[in-house]
Design an enzyme around this catalytic site. Structure first.
Site: not given
Length: 161
Positions: A17, A41, A90, A128
């Site tokens: 990040h 999430k 990513r 994360s």
């Protein structure tokens, strides 16, 4: 003044990040790191306010601001006259989801462009969620998070407030 928004849940903020935010800060006059809650999430490790504080301790750039918003990203972008939404990518699987989001955002707010910045090679796998899993299982998260906040993450993984 060209403003960009780097949105995310940042639970917790990682070196991946930070890399994206710093690179965006080189391109735009102002970058707003927008901490958002993500209902899709699992339960958050840190509250939104705690995440904002961890980011503040991880970045020291005069043109980077940190804020939170609990609504549509494009509504926030409109209110703040942002011209870009910056997203880190990513892998190919990230692109498909982020591309769909970019198309929706563009239809809702044509003034803002979505810019994709590819993750550096050493951050391609970093998320994360992965940091939390490694931490919860007693692994070393030092290579993945800013040194200034690593102990906070370790403590939270152990259940300390």
């Amino acid at each position: 003044m060209k403003k960009a928004i780097c949105p995310g849940s940042f639970d917790p903020v990682t070196l991946g990040h930070i890399d994206i935010i710093e690179r965006a800060a080189e391109i735009f006059d102002e970058v707003i790191v927008l901490v958002m809650s993500n209902g899709s999430k699992k339960a958050s490790l840190f509250t939104v306010q705690e995440r904002m504080e961890l980011i503040e301790r991880s970045i020291d750039l005069p043109n980077v601001k940190i804020d939170t918003y609990d609504g549509l990203l494009v509504d926030y972008a409109k209110k703040n006259d942002a011209v870009a939404i910056v997203k880190g990518l990513r892998a190919g699987s990230d692109f498909e989801y982020e591309f769909e989001q970019a198309l929706i955002n563009k239809s809702l707010y044509p003034k803002a462009e979505t810019l994709f910045l590819p993750a550096r090679g050493d951050n391609m796998f970093l998320s994360s969620s992965m940091v939390k899993e490694v931490c919860m299982l007693g692994g070393d998260i030092g290579p993945y998070v800013p040194k200034t906040i690593a102990q906070d993450i370790y403590k939270r993984c152990k259940g300390d407030k």
